[in-house]
Design a protein around this motif. Structure first.
Motif, PDB file in Angstrom:
ATOM      1  N   THR A 107       0.820  -1.213   0.000  1.00 41.11           N
ATOM      2  CA  THR A 107       0.000   0.000   0.000  1.00 41.11           C
ATOM      3  C   THR A 107       0.855   1.264   0.000  1.00 41.11           C
ATOM      4  O   THR A 107       0.526   2.242  -0.682  1.00 41.11           O
ATOM      5  CB  THR A 107      -0.960  -0.005   1.202  1.00 41.11           C
ATOM      6  OG1 THR A 107      -1.781  -1.181   1.120  1.00 41.11           O
ATOM      7  CG2 THR A 107      -1.844   1.227   1.222  1.00 41.11           C
ATOM      8  N   LEU A 108       1.958   1.259   0.727  1.00 43.73           N
ATOM      9  CA  LEU A 108       2.808   2.452   0.804  1.00 43.73           C
ATOM     10  C   LEU A 108       3.289   2.906  -0.581  1.00 43.73           C
ATOM     11  O   LEU A 108       3.058   4.061  -0.960  1.00 43.73           O
ATOM     12  CB  LEU A 108       3.996   2.199   1.741  1.00 43.73           C
ATOM     13  CG  LEU A 108       3.664   2.040   3.219  1.00 43.73           C
ATOM     14  CD1 LEU A 108       4.892   1.588   4.001  1.00 43.73           C
ATOM     15  CD2 LEU A 108       3.114   3.337   3.786  1.00 43.73           C
ATOM     16  N   PRO A 109       3.955   2.040  -1.352  1.00 42.58           N
ATOM     17  CA  PRO A 109       4.392   2.518  -2.675  1.00 42.58           C
ATOM     18  C   PRO A 109       3.228   2.789  -3.618  1.00 42.58           C
ATOM     19  O   PRO A 109       3.308   3.684  -4.461  1.00 42.58           O
ATOM     20  CB  PRO A 109       5.289   1.408  -3.211  1.00 42.58           C
ATOM     21  CG  PRO A 109       5.271   0.308  -2.246  1.00 42.58           C
ATOM     22  CD  PRO A 109       4.501   0.734  -1.038  1.00 42.58           C
ATOM     23  N   TYR A 110       2.130   2.063  -3.482  1.00 39.41           N
ATOM     24  CA  TYR A 110       0.970   2.280  -4.365  1.00 39.41           C
ATOM     25  C   TYR A 110       0.480   3.724  -4.293  1.00 39.41           C
ATOM     26  O   TYR A 110       0.342   4.405  -5.314  1.00 39.41           O
ATOM     27  CB  TYR A 110      -0.158   1.313  -4.007  1.00 39.41           C
ATOM     28  CG  TYR A 110      -1.493   1.684  -4.603  1.00 39.41           C
ATOM     29  CD1 TYR A 110      -1.698   1.610  -5.980  1.00 39.41           C
ATOM     30  CD2 TYR A 110      -2.547   2.114  -3.808  1.00 39.41           C
ATOM     31  CE1 TYR A 110      -2.919   1.962  -6.542  1.00 39.41           C
ATOM     32  CE2 TYR A 110      -3.768   2.460  -4.351  1.00 39.41           C
ATOM     33  CZ  TYR A 110      -3.949   2.379  -5.721  1.00 39.41           C
ATOM     34  OH  TYR A 110      -5.158   2.734  -6.276  1.00 39.41           O
ATOM     35  N   VAL A 111       0.255   4.200  -3.079  1.00 38.14           N
ATOM     36  CA  VAL A 111      -0.244   5.569  -2.909  1.00 38.14           C
ATOM     37  C   VAL A 111       0.771   6.569  -3.458  1.00 38.14           C
ATOM     38  O   VAL A 111       0.423   7.510  -4.181  1.00 38.14           O
ATOM     39  CB  VAL A 111      -0.569   5.845  -1.426  1.00 38.14           C
ATOM     40  CG1 VAL A 111      -0.903   7.307  -1.199  1.00 38.14           C
ATOM     41  CG2 VAL A 111      -1.712   4.946  -0.958  1.00 38.14           C
ATOM     42  N   SER A 112       2.039   6.355  -3.153  1.00 40.61           N
ATOM     43  CA  SER A 112       3.076   7.263  -3.642  1.00 40.61           C
ATOM     44  C   SER A 112       3.201   7.235  -5.156  1.00 40.61           C
ATOM     45  O   SER A 112       3.432   8.275  -5.789  1.00 40.61           O
ATOM     46  CB  SER A 112       4.423   6.902  -3.004  1.00 40.61           C
ATOM     47  OG  SER A 112       4.393   7.130  -1.619  1.00 40.61           O
ATOM     48  N   HIS A 143       9.471  -0.853   1.871  1.00 39.99           N
ATOM     49  CA  HIS A 143       9.093  -2.066   1.124  1.00 39.99           C
ATOM     50  C   HIS A 143      10.320  -2.917   0.830  1.00 39.99           C
ATOM     51  O   HIS A 143      10.315  -4.138   1.023  1.00 39.99           O
ATOM     52  CB  HIS A 143       8.398  -1.647  -0.179  1.00 39.99           C
ATOM     53  CG  HIS A 143       8.018  -2.779  -1.065  1.00 39.99           C
ATOM     54  ND1 HIS A 143       8.898  -3.334  -1.972  1.00 39.99           N
ATOM     55  CD2 HIS A 143       6.865  -3.464  -1.196  1.00 39.99           C
ATOM     56  CE1 HIS A 143       8.294  -4.306  -2.621  1.00 39.99           C
ATOM     57  NE2 HIS A 143       7.056  -4.410  -2.167  1.00 39.99           N
ATOM     58  N   ASN A 144      11.387  -2.290   0.361  1.00 38.60           N
ATOM     59  CA  ASN A 144      12.578  -3.024  -0.069  1.00 38.60           C
ATOM     60  C   ASN A 144      13.362  -3.624   1.086  1.00 38.60           C
ATOM     61  O   ASN A 144      13.938  -4.699   0.947  1.00 38.60           O
ATOM     62  CB  ASN A 144      13.477  -2.106  -0.906  1.00 38.60           C
ATOM     63  CG  ASN A 144      12.814  -1.694  -2.196  1.00 38.60           C
ATOM     64  OD1 ASN A 144      11.827  -2.280  -2.625  1.00 38.60           O
ATOM     65  ND2 ASN A 144      13.344  -0.667  -2.825  1.00 38.60           N
ATOM     66  N   VAL A 145      13.387  -2.941   2.226  1.00 33.77           N
ATOM     67  CA  VAL A 145      14.072  -3.491   3.401  1.00 33.77           C
ATOM     68  C   VAL A 145      13.355  -4.750   3.869  1.00 33.77           C
ATOM     69  O   VAL A 145      13.979  -5.788   4.110  1.00 33.77           O
ATOM     70  CB  VAL A 145      14.167  -2.438   4.535  1.00 33.77           C
ATOM     71  CG1 VAL A 145      14.548  -3.084   5.864  1.00 33.77           C
ATOM     72  CG2 VAL A 145      15.162  -1.341   4.158  1.00 33.77           C
ATOM     73  N   PHE A 146      12.027  -4.686   3.992  1.00 34.58           N
ATOM     74  CA  PHE A 146      11.283  -5.843   4.486  1.00 34.58           C
ATOM     75  C   PHE A 146      11.271  -7.010   3.505  1.00 34.58           C
ATOM     76  O   PHE A 146      11.176  -8.160   3.915  1.00 34.58           O
ATOM     77  CB  PHE A 146       9.856  -5.452   4.879  1.00 34.58           C
ATOM     78  CG  PHE A 146       9.772  -4.823   6.231  1.00 34.58           C
ATOM     79  CD1 PHE A 146       9.741  -5.601   7.375  1.00 34.58           C
ATOM     80  CD2 PHE A 146       9.767  -3.442   6.372  1.00 34.58           C
ATOM     81  CE1 PHE A 146       9.687  -5.029   8.627  1.00 34.58           C
ATOM     82  CE2 PHE A 146       9.706  -2.852   7.619  1.00 34.58           C
ATOM     83  CZ  PHE A 146       9.678  -3.644   8.752  1.00 34.58           C
ATOM     84  N   ASN A 147      11.381  -6.721   2.207  1.00 32.55           N
ATOM     85  CA  ASN A 147      11.437  -7.791   1.211  1.00 32.55           C
ATOM     86  C   ASN A 147      12.877  -8.147   0.837  1.00 32.55           C
ATOM     87  O   ASN A 147      13.095  -9.013   0.010  1.00 32.55           O
ATOM     88  CB  ASN A 147      10.665  -7.383  -0.046  1.00 32.55           C
ATOM     89  CG  ASN A 147       9.184  -7.487   0.167  1.00 32.55           C
ATOM     90  OD1 ASN A 147       8.648  -8.578   0.350  1.00 32.55           O
ATOM     91  ND2 ASN A 147       8.507  -6.347   0.190  1.00 32.55           N
TER      92      ASN A 147
END
Length: 175
Positions: A107-112, A143-147
């Protein structure tokens, strides 16, 4: 780490290199194109490491790059991009339906991305860079840190540093 994930990480590194190269572009069309290639590399990266939202968003970034290469007043282009990001978002939610962390991380990158696409269409470089530093890169970085995608993490750090340097230049040029 499985071989598939190692190969995915290599694609992420290639994506990083394309994003680094894109900041050397003086032409907006070339910038969008080179970042589109980086988006394709990150599509493969995220697909191979199992981060499907990131993969689908980067595929849409590639499509956005192709559509935005020719700057014209056709309003259907940014509208189509917004619809494609939304379809990618919904489909990625279906793929991770019970994983609350992945839902938040998607959701975070989607909104951005929705906001950034509109800013890119308008073509105001200063607004693009402010949003890059303040919202887009931080959302992708989380997103990238968690993945765990090394190329993605480094790309967002580079994007933020480059945007800050550019903003400082805007400020210096306005004096």
């Amino acid at each position: 780490m499985e071989i598939k994930e190692i190969i995915g990480q290599l694609f992420g590194i290639f994506g990083l290199l394309m994003f680094v190269a894109s900041f050397q572009c003086k032409n907006s069309k070339k910038l969008v194109f080179v970042q589109g290639i980086g988006g394709m590399m990150f599509f493969i990266n995220f697909l191979l490491i199992g981060a499907y939202g990131g993969a689908l968003f980067n595929l849409t970034i590639l499509i956005r790059g192709l559509l935005y290469m020719k700057k014209d007043a056709k309003i259907w282009k940014p509208l189509l991009v917004e619809v494609l990001f939304t379809v990618a978002y919904v489909y990625s939610l279906i793929l991770v339906k019970d994983d609350i962390l992945q839902i938040v991380l998607t959701t975070l990158p989607y909104v951005s991305l929705l906001v950034m696409s509109a800013l890119m269409w308008k073509g105001n470089g200063k607004s693009i860079r402010i949003f890059q530093v303040g919202a887009l890169s931080p959302s992708w970085l989380i997103h990238n840190v968690f993945n765990f995608t090394l190329g993605g993490i480094l790309a967002e750090v580079f994007n933020m540093i480059s945007a800050i340097v550019s903003l400082l230049r805007f400020k210096k040029d306005s004096k």
